[in-house]
Design an enzyme around this catalytic site. Structure first.
Site, PDB file in Angstrom:
ATOM      1  N   PRO A   1       0.803  -1.230   0.000  1.00 21.54           N
ATOM      2  CA  PRO A   1       0.000   0.000   0.000  1.00 21.54           C
ATOM      3  C   PRO A   1       0.832   1.274   0.000  1.00 21.54           C
ATOM      4  O   PRO A   1       1.865   1.349   0.665  1.00 21.54           O
ATOM      5  CB  PRO A   1      -0.813  -0.104   1.293  1.00 21.54           C
ATOM      6  CG  PRO A   1      -0.170  -1.172   2.100  1.00 21.54           C
ATOM      7  CD  PRO A   1       0.511  -2.088   1.144  1.00 21.54           C
ATOM      8  N   ASN A   2       0.333   2.237  -0.735  1.00 21.85           N
ATOM      9  CA  ASN A   2       0.846   3.610  -0.795  1.00 21.85           C
ATOM     10  C   ASN A   2       2.141   3.778  -1.579  1.00 21.85           C
ATOM     11  O   ASN A   2       2.543   4.900  -1.860  1.00 21.85           O
ATOM     12  CB  ASN A   2       1.010   4.215   0.612  1.00 21.85           C
ATOM     13  CG  ASN A   2      -0.304   4.219   1.369  1.00 21.85           C
ATOM     14  OD1 ASN A   2      -1.322   4.608   0.816  1.00 21.85           O
ATOM     15  ND2 ASN A   2      -0.293   3.761   2.599  1.00 21.85           N
TER      16      ASN A   2
ATOM     17  N   ARG B   1       4.524  12.701  -2.260  1.00 12.70           N
ATOM     18  CA  ARG B   1       4.533  13.290  -0.912  1.00 12.70           C
ATOM     19  C   ARG B   1       5.762  12.771  -0.161  1.00 12.70           C
ATOM     20  O   ARG B   1       6.354  11.785  -0.552  1.00 12.70           O
ATOM     21  CB  ARG B   1       3.307  12.836  -0.104  1.00 12.70           C
ATOM     22  CG  ARG B   1       1.982  13.230  -0.635  1.00 12.70           C
ATOM     23  CD  ARG B   1       1.265  14.198   0.327  1.00 12.70           C
ATOM     24  NE  ARG B   1      -0.131  14.402  -0.030  1.00 12.70           N
ATOM     25  CZ  ARG B   1      -0.560  14.829  -1.204  1.00 12.70           C
ATOM     26  NH1 ARG B   1       0.302  15.073  -2.164  1.00 12.70           N
ATOM     27  NH2 ARG B   1      -1.840  14.987  -1.442  1.00 12.70           N
TER      28      ARG B   1
ATOM     29  N   TYR C   1      11.095   9.458   1.318  1.00 11.75           N
ATOM     30  CA  TYR C   1      11.119   8.449   0.250  1.00 11.75           C
ATOM     31  C   TYR C   1      11.758   8.936  -1.057  1.00 11.75           C
ATOM     32  O   TYR C   1      11.805   8.183  -2.032  1.00 11.75           O
ATOM     33  CB  TYR C   1       9.688   7.973  -0.038  1.00 11.75           C
ATOM     34  CG  TYR C   1       9.001   7.374   1.173  1.00 11.75           C
ATOM     35  CD1 TYR C   1       9.460   6.191   1.737  1.00 11.75           C
ATOM     36  CD2 TYR C   1       7.901   7.994   1.757  1.00 11.75           C
ATOM     37  CE1 TYR C   1       8.843   5.643   2.848  1.00 11.75           C
ATOM     38  CE2 TYR C   1       7.270   7.453   2.870  1.00 11.75           C
ATOM     39  CZ  TYR C   1       7.751   6.276   3.407  1.00 11.75           C
ATOM     40  OH  TYR C   1       7.146   5.731   4.508  1.00 11.75           O
TER      41      TYR C   1
ATOM     42  N   ASN D   1       8.491  -5.241  -0.997  1.00 12.31           N
ATOM     43  CA  ASN D   1       8.337  -4.125  -0.062  1.00 12.31           C
ATOM     44  C   ASN D   1       6.831  -4.028   0.170  1.00 12.31           C
ATOM     45  O   ASN D   1       6.108  -3.414  -0.621  1.00 12.31           O
ATOM     46  CB  ASN D   1       8.902  -2.821  -0.634  1.00 12.31           C
ATOM     47  CG  ASN D   1       8.756  -1.675   0.353  1.00 12.31           C
ATOM     48  OD1 ASN D   1       8.102  -1.815   1.391  1.00 12.31           O
ATOM     49  ND2 ASN D   1       9.351  -0.534   0.022  1.00 12.31           N
TER      50      ASN D   1
ATOM     51  N   ALA E   1       3.433  -0.847   4.850  1.00  8.98           N
ATOM     52  CA  ALA E   1       3.011  -0.982   6.252  1.00  8.98           C
ATOM     53  C   ALA E   1       2.657  -2.426   6.618  1.00  8.98           C
ATOM     54  O   ALA E   1       2.783  -2.819   7.791  1.00  8.98           O
ATOM     55  CB  ALA E   1       1.830  -0.063   6.523  1.00  8.98           C
TER      56      ALA E   1
ATOM     57  N   GLU F   1      13.592  -8.667   1.302  1.00 14.40           N
ATOM     58  CA  GLU F   1      12.718  -7.537   1.644  1.00 14.40           C
ATOM     59  C   GLU F   1      13.508  -6.230   1.563  1.00 14.40           C
ATOM     60  O   GLU F   1      14.652  -6.176   2.024  1.00 14.40           O
ATOM     61  CB  GLU F   1      12.168  -7.728   3.061  1.00 14.40           C
ATOM     62  CG  GLU F   1      11.280  -6.580   3.524  1.00 14.40           C
ATOM     63  CD  GLU F   1      10.428  -6.962   4.726  1.00 14.40           C
ATOM     64  OE1 GLU F   1       9.694  -7.970   4.634  1.00 14.40           O
ATOM     65  OE2 GLU F   1      10.509  -6.265   5.749  1.00 14.40           O
TER      66      GLU F   1
ATOM     67  N   HIS G   1      13.258  -1.961   2.251  1.00 15.31           N
ATOM     68  CA  HIS G   1      12.575  -0.741   2.692  1.00 15.31           C
ATOM     69  C   HIS G   1      13.392   0.448   2.221  1.00 15.31           C
ATOM     70  O   HIS G   1      14.617   0.479   2.420  1.00 15.31           O
ATOM     71  CB  HIS G   1      12.411  -0.716   4.215  1.00 15.31           C
ATOM     72  CG  HIS G   1      11.487  -1.779   4.691  1.00 15.31           C
ATOM     73  ND1 HIS G   1      10.122  -1.687   4.513  1.00 15.31           N
ATOM     74  CD2 HIS G   1      11.720  -2.975   5.261  1.00 15.31           C
ATOM     75  CE1 HIS G   1       9.561  -2.780   4.980  1.00 15.31           C
ATOM     76  NE2 HIS G   1      10.502  -3.586   5.428  1.00 15.31           N
TER      77      HIS G   1
ATOM     78  N   ARG H   1      12.932   5.113  12.514  1.00 10.68           N
ATOM     79  CA  ARG H   1      11.644   5.793  12.443  1.00 10.68           C
ATOM     80  C   ARG H   1      10.799   5.469  13.688  1.00 10.68           C
ATOM     81  O   ARG H   1      11.341   5.098  14.720  1.00 10.68           O
ATOM     82  CB  ARG H   1      10.945   5.412  11.129  1.00 10.68           C
ATOM     83  CG  ARG H   1      11.781   5.831   9.897  1.00 10.68           C
ATOM     84  CD  ARG H   1      11.055   5.617   8.621  1.00 10.68           C
ATOM     85  NE  ARG H   1       9.855   6.449   8.535  1.00 10.68           N
ATOM     86  CZ  ARG H   1       8.898   6.296   7.615  1.00 10.68           C
ATOM     87  NH1 ARG H   1       9.017   5.328   6.702  1.00 10.68           N
ATOM     88  NH2 ARG H   1       7.858   7.085   7.598  1.00 10.68           N
TER      89      ARG H   1
HETATM   90  O1  CA2 Z   1      10.540   2.511   3.776  1.00 15.31           O
HETATM   91  C1  CA2 Z   1       9.755   1.777   3.173  1.00 15.31           C
HETATM   92  O2  CA2 Z   1       9.977   1.334   2.050  1.00 15.31           O
HETATM   93  C2  CA2 Z   1       8.404   1.439   3.815  1.00 15.31           C
HETATM   94  O3  CA2 Z   1       8.097   0.085   3.494  1.00 15.31           O
HETATM   95  C3  CA2 Z   1       7.388   2.370   3.192  1.00 15.31           C
HETATM   96  C4  CA2 Z   1       5.993   2.224   3.791  1.00 15.31           C
HETATM   97  C5  CA2 Z   1       6.044   2.293   5.311  1.00 15.31           C
HETATM   98  O4  CA2 Z   1       4.757   2.029   5.852  1.00 15.31           O
HETATM   99  C6  CA2 Z   1       7.037   1.342   5.901  1.00 15.31           C
HETATM  100  O5  CA2 Z   1       7.070   1.514   7.295  1.00 15.31           O
HETATM  101  C7  CA2 Z   1       8.425   1.564   5.324  1.00 15.31           C
HETATM  102  C8  CA2 Z   1       5.021   3.307   3.348  1.00 15.31           C
HETATM  103  C9  CA2 Z   1       5.084   3.699   1.947  1.00 15.31           C
HETATM  104  C10 CA2 Z   1       4.328   4.987   1.849  1.00 15.31           C
HETATM  105  O6  CA2 Z   1       4.788   5.631   0.744  1.00 15.31           O
HETATM  106  C11 CA2 Z   1       4.443   6.927   0.598  1.00 15.31           C
HETATM  107  C12 CA2 Z   1       4.722   7.439  -0.626  1.00 15.31           C
HETATM  108  C13 CA2 Z   1       4.428   8.763  -0.877  1.00 15.31           C
HETATM  109  C14 CA2 Z   1       3.861   9.539   0.103  1.00 15.31           C
HETATM  110  C15 CA2 Z   1       3.571   9.010   1.337  1.00 15.31           C
HETATM  111  C16 CA2 Z   1       3.858   7.683   1.586  1.00 15.31           C
END
Ligand code: CA2
Length: 142
Positions: A9-10, A17, A22, A74, A77, A98, A100, A107
């Site tokens: 997700p996301n 954002r 990221y 990846n 969450a 995996e 990240h 974090r």
């Molecule tokens: O660091 C990573 O790759 C994560 O897997 C990214 C996840 C986060 O929940 C993990 O704890 C670590 C979230 C990805 C959210 O991506 C976004 C992209 C653009 C704007 C906001 C969030």
């Protein structure tokens, strides 16, 4: 080697954002980068992204049944919570790495532990997009 790169997700919002966490590149940019390195290594890659835990579980089973040989994951969450995804990877019984993008240990506390990394041969965290290149290289050495 045929490798599947799975995103949760996301991650389809990358580049839109939180560039301080990221970076400013998109998931498409990341796929392009992975494709280029995979080509150098002689790998075939397939990509899948979903916000849905069950869809990711189903995709792991489907790809396994169709002869995929390794995973780079990846799960976003879901990495921190999903016993279902961990079990799906374990049932596939294939090498998985995996990744990240951010350093989950630096974090919030709720991100420090990965549930799904337990079904992977390695976890790379905090190296940005180059973490995926490292994952490909780990798989190339198997
Ligand atoms: O660091 C990573 O790759 C994560 O897997 C990214 C996840 C986060 O929940 C993990 O704890 C670590 C979230 C990805 C959210 O991506 C976004 C992209 C653009 C704007 C906001 C969030």
């Amino acid at each position: 080697m045929k490798i599947a790169i799975l995103h949760g997700p996301n991650l389809d919002r990358l580049g839109q954002r939180q560039p301080e966490v990221y970076g400013s590149a998109t998931l498409k940019d990341l796929e392009k980068l992975i494709r280029a390195e995979a080509k150098r290594l002689g790998f075939t890659v397939v990509f899948f992204q979903s916000a849905h835990e069950g869809a990711l579980v189903d995709k792991i089973h489907e790809l396994t049944d169709r002869g995929i040989e390794a995973f780079i994951v990846n799960f976003g969450a879901y990495s921190h919570t999903s016993i279902a995804l961990r079990d799906a990877l374990a049932s596939a019984d294939l090498p998985a790495v995996e990744v990240h993008i951010s350093d989950i240990k630096q974090r919030e506390k709720f991100r420090h532990h990965s549930m799904t990394a337990g079904a992977c041969i390695a976890m790379i965290s905090g190296k940005g997009f180059p973490g995926y290149i490292e994952a490909l290289r780990i798989l190339s050495r198997l």
